[in-house]
Design a protein around this motif. Structure first.
Motif, PDB file in Angstrom:
ATOM      1  N   THR A  90      61.535   8.062 -17.024  1.00 46.59           N
ATOM      2  CA  THR A  90      61.577   9.345 -16.322  1.00 46.59           C
ATOM      3  C   THR A  90      62.694   9.363 -15.276  1.00 46.59           C
ATOM      4  OG1 THR A  90      59.894   8.510 -14.809  1.00 46.59           O
ATOM      5  CG2 THR A  90      59.137   9.878 -16.630  1.00 46.59           C
ATOM      6  N   ASP A  91      63.453   8.277 -15.204  1.00 50.34           N
ATOM      7  CA  ASP A  91      64.533   8.205 -14.232  1.00 50.34           C
ATOM      8  C   ASP A  91      65.796   7.700 -14.939  1.00 50.34           C
ATOM      9  OD1 ASP A  91      65.828   7.941 -11.621  1.00 50.34           O
ATOM     10  OD2 ASP A  91      65.635   5.788 -12.001  1.00 50.34           O
ATOM     11  N   PRO A  92      66.880   8.443 -14.887  1.00 51.73           N
ATOM     12  CA  PRO A  92      68.075   8.050 -15.653  1.00 51.73           C
ATOM     13  C   PRO A  92      68.644   6.698 -15.236  1.00 51.73           C
ATOM     14  CG  PRO A  92      68.510  10.020 -14.312  1.00 51.73           C
ATOM     15  CD  PRO A  92      67.041   9.754 -14.242  1.00 51.73           C
ATOM     16  N   ARG A  93      68.558   6.371 -13.931  1.00 48.88           N
ATOM     17  CA  ARG A  93      69.118   5.079 -13.501  1.00 48.88           C
ATOM     18  C   ARG A  93      68.304   3.921 -14.055  1.00 48.88           C
ATOM     19  NH1 ARG A  93      69.249   7.277  -7.605  1.00 48.88           N
ATOM     20  NH2 ARG A  93      67.500   8.197  -8.699  1.00 48.88           N
ATOM     21  N   SER A  94      66.958   4.074 -14.023  1.00 45.94           N
ATOM     22  CA  SER A  94      66.109   3.015 -14.592  1.00 45.94           C
ATOM     23  C   SER A  94      66.343   2.905 -16.092  1.00 45.94           C
ATOM     24  CB  SER A  94      64.635   3.319 -14.346  1.00 45.94           C
ATOM     25  OG  SER A  94      64.418   3.557 -12.994  1.00 45.94           O
ATOM     26  N   THR A  95      66.500   4.037 -16.746  1.00 49.80           N
ATOM     27  CA  THR A  95      66.761   4.032 -18.185  1.00 49.80           C
ATOM     28  C   THR A  95      68.026   3.236 -18.473  1.00 49.80           C
ATOM     29  OG1 THR A  95      65.721   6.187 -18.451  1.00 49.80           O
ATOM     30  CG2 THR A  95      67.225   5.490 -20.200  1.00 49.80           C
ATOM     31  N   TYR A  96      69.076   3.559 -17.738  1.00 50.76           N
ATOM     32  CA  TYR A  96      70.352   2.866 -17.934  1.00 50.76           C
ATOM     33  C   TYR A  96      70.193   1.366 -17.698  1.00 50.76           C
ATOM     34  CZ  TYR A  96      75.146   1.375 -17.404  1.00 50.76           C
ATOM     35  OH  TYR A  96      76.331   0.700 -17.551  1.00 50.76           O
ATOM     36  N   ARG A  97      69.450   1.034 -16.635  1.00 48.47           N
ATOM     37  CA  ARG A  97      69.290  -0.370 -16.265  1.00 48.47           C
ATOM     38  C   ARG A  97      68.571  -1.159 -17.370  1.00 48.47           C
ATOM     39  NH1 ARG A  97      67.706   0.528 -11.115  1.00 48.47           N
ATOM     40  NH2 ARG A  97      65.500   0.097 -11.483  1.00 48.47           N
ATOM     41  N   VAL A  98      67.479  -0.602 -17.872  1.00 47.20           N
ATOM     42  CA  VAL A  98      66.725  -1.314 -18.911  1.00 47.20           C
ATOM     43  C   VAL A  98      67.521  -1.400 -20.204  1.00 47.20           C
ATOM     44  CG1 VAL A  98      64.686  -1.233 -20.387  1.00 47.20           C
ATOM     45  CG2 VAL A  98      64.468  -0.731 -17.970  1.00 47.20           C
ATOM     46  N   VAL A  99      68.117  -0.281 -20.603  1.00 44.58           N
ATOM     47  CA  VAL A  99      68.826  -0.264 -21.884  1.00 44.58           C
ATOM     48  C   VAL A  99      70.038  -1.202 -21.837  1.00 44.58           C
ATOM     49  CG1 VAL A  99      70.108   1.161 -23.531  1.00 44.58           C
ATOM     50  CG2 VAL A  99      68.024   2.058 -22.442  1.00 44.58           C
ATOM     51  N   SER A 100      70.783  -1.155 -20.747  1.00 43.49           N
ATOM     52  CA  SER A 100      71.977  -2.010 -20.697  1.00 43.49           C
ATOM     53  C   SER A 100      71.584  -3.483 -20.607  1.00 43.49           C
ATOM     54  CB  SER A 100      72.905  -1.595 -19.547  1.00 43.49           C
ATOM     55  OG  SER A 100      72.196  -1.611 -18.328  1.00 43.49           O
ATOM     56  N   ALA A 101      70.475  -3.764 -19.933  1.00 41.66           N
ATOM     57  CA  ALA A 101      70.018  -5.162 -19.854  1.00 41.66           C
ATOM     58  C   ALA A 101      69.623  -5.673 -21.238  1.00 41.66           C
ATOM     59  CB  ALA A 101      68.840  -5.282 -18.894  1.00 41.66           C
TER      60      ALA A 101
END
Lengths: 235, 312
Positions: B152-163
């Motif tokens: 639900t948060d774009p920054r968290s999404t980016y963080r998990v996906v890129s990790a």
């Protein structure tokens, strides 16, 4: 309501305590889940299988209103049922819990006792002829005394449990909880059949569970019949 | 009457490329309903499925939510299973060996409460062999910690996906939650994080109350709504996201017929996944595949690429 279905493959294999998943007719199949029904009885010679139920929602209303001769898709027999009865077994049925226990009672002629309870006489829906079986003693009990003794199945059970060979129960959760703890106190082995809402019916979706030590058991696959000590039933 | 020679018609081609995973059919089984596939393999033909997405796997076993976990609703159902799963080790030892030869491509849904838990699962599965892709579940509405919070948060999404991206070369799908204000922002974050495809939608958060008990019906209070009731919502979100990202979309949400599947493809989905519809009719994939081929023949369509996003 009793509905008899011609399902020779299922009728041949099914044993008491197992259930069938009945899929909805085509015009409803795209928005209604299949419904699980305890098997009420089978006839291996005619290939027939019966289910006993009351109308509680859309699925049971559809099945109750079906025309003789219509086709329904069935999946079964499913789940783990009751073990074989031993002499002196005590069967306890509350309301619709009679369905699997009538099948169990009919599986043998050894001496056995059935307690069959409901709130009122008209909720004792099992046809009398299904319980007129050699070797079977039946005690009926209703909350208002409109048929049989006045009281609850649990009252009667407390009185009759002493000396029972083993206990087999199906009914509302509070009844199962009481049967479980009374049997435990009396040191008598008990088996209970648990009801839960289901989706897949075959153990894949993890939708139907009952609490057990260290997690959950699946009602459709590990049950619906459990050794009473295997699962946790809240009083 | 004169003999008319019919134009020899090619069999419509259903093969597609979903973010690097080549699927023989655009029909997948969504994560969840089929569990780990074993039970359904005895019941249905897996051939019509291009891929199977197995139920979410976490690093350690999760016990799931207290019952009741299910309720039927008008044209749908609510579930709050709570991502019960046997954990990574048991999945790799017991389930994966049985799934490798199932036929359809195998995509494993991965779950976690922290980015480290996601990457832990991803890196182990990356080396496991026999897995064709991973689907990061940042969208399950049924657990209090993690899950949907990432989605639900774009920054968290980016963080998990890129990790996760750094830990695996496997094609990476990211499954999005519909329980957001603007799903296209999350989809873009997933794409920027390195996703190869977007799966959408997960279930819509909902609840029911038992008026006799005067309490929430589900043990978890809230559950996820699925089934035909959510199909138009899912279709709208596929449409929105298809306009925002370049990577392909796996569309899902209440698909129950070939007509539904075609609508998702015309909205911009590369492929579709079936969930609740498989409970209603375990043979659904077969009938959808037949319906797709029939539609393609009738309309002289040779490949699904010809109609992907055509309604836009």
């Amino acid at each position: 309501m009793r509905v008899t279905l011609y399902a020779p493959d299922i009728a041949r294999e099914a044993y008491p305590g197992q259930f069938v998943h009945i899929f909805m007719p085509p015009e409803h199949r795209d928005h209604m889940l299949p419904r699980p029904f305890s098997i009420f009885g089978t006839n291996r010679h005619t290939g027939e299988l019966a289910v006993l139920f009351e109308i509680v929602g859309r699925g049971t209303a559809l099945l109750a209103g079906t025309d003789p001769g219509s086709s329904w898709r069935l999946l079964g027999p499913l789940g783990r049922g009751f073990p074989v009865l031993q002499p002196g077994s005590l069967l306890v049925a509350g309301g619709m819990g009679i369905a699997p226990l009538a099948f169990l009672a009919a599986s043998t002629t050894i001496p056995r006792t059935l307690i069959y309870g409901a709130r009122t006489a008209d909720q004792l829906v099992c046809p009398r002829e299904n319980l007129e079986l050699p070797g079977l003693t039946v005690y009926e009990v209703t909350d208002d005394g409109s048929r049989g003794e006045k009281g609850t199945a649990v009252d009667l059970f407390s009185r009759l449990v002493e000396g029972a060979g083993a206990v087999f129960a199906c009914g509302p959760r509070p009844m199962l909880a009481a049967v479980r703890s009374i049997s435990n106190r009396a040191g008598i082995e008990a088996w209970i059949s648990v009801e839960e809402r289901m989706a897949c019916g075959i153990g894949a979706c993890l939708g139907c569970v009952v609490p057990a030590d260290g997690g959950y058991k699946q009602v459709c696959r590990d049950g619906p019949v459990f050794r009473a000590g295997e699962v946790i039933i809240d009083e | 009457m004169n003999e008319t020679k019919e134009q020899p018609q090619n069999e419509p081609e259903l093969k597609i490329n979903l973010g690097g995973i080549i699927l023989n059919s655009p029909i997948l089984a969504a994560s969840g309903p089929l569990g780990y596939g074993h039970e359904y393999r005895e019941l249905i033909n897996f051939d019509p499925f291009g891929g199977i997405i197995v139920k979410g796997i976490s690093l350690e076993p999760w016990s799931g939510n207290p019952p009741p976990r299910l309720a039927e609703t008008a044209s749908g159902m609510l579930n709050a299973v709570g991502l019960q799963n046997p954990g990574l080790v048991q999945f790799m030892e017991k389930d994966l060996p049985l799934l490798r030869d199932a036929g359809p491509k195998l995509i494993v849904n991965i779950i976690g409460c922290t980015p480290d838990q996601y990457t832990g699962v991803a890196s182990r599965l990356d080396r496991a062999g026999g897995i064709d892709g991973l689907e990061i579940n940042i969208s399950c509405p049924n657990i209090k910690a993690g899950g949907m919070a990432f989605g639900t948060d774009p920054r968290s999404t980016y963080r998990v996906v890129s990790a996760v991206r750094r830990k695996t070369k496997l094609p990476l799908l990211v499954k999005l939650s519909p329980n957001v204000t603007d799903i296209s922002i999350i989809a873009r974050a997933a794409e920027e994080g390195g996703a190869d495809a977007i799966s959408l939608i997960n279930t819509l958060s909902g609840m029911l109350i038992d008026i006799d008990q005067k309490k929430p019906l589900l043990g978890n209070t809230f559950g996820g709504l699925s089934g035909p009731a959510i199909m138009p919502v899912a279709l709208r979100m596929v449409w929105q996201v298809a306009g925002e990202v370049k990577i392909p979309i796996l569309g899902m949400g209440g698909i129950n017929s070939a007509d539904d599947a075609l609508q998702f493809i015309m909205a911009g989905a590369r492929a579709v996944a079936l969930g609740t519809g498989l409970f209603y009719n375990p043979g659904l994939a077969e009938s959808i595949k037949t319906g797709l081929v029939k539609y393609m023949r009738k309309n002289n369509i040779n490949t699904l690429g010809q109609i992907e996003g055509i309604a836009r």
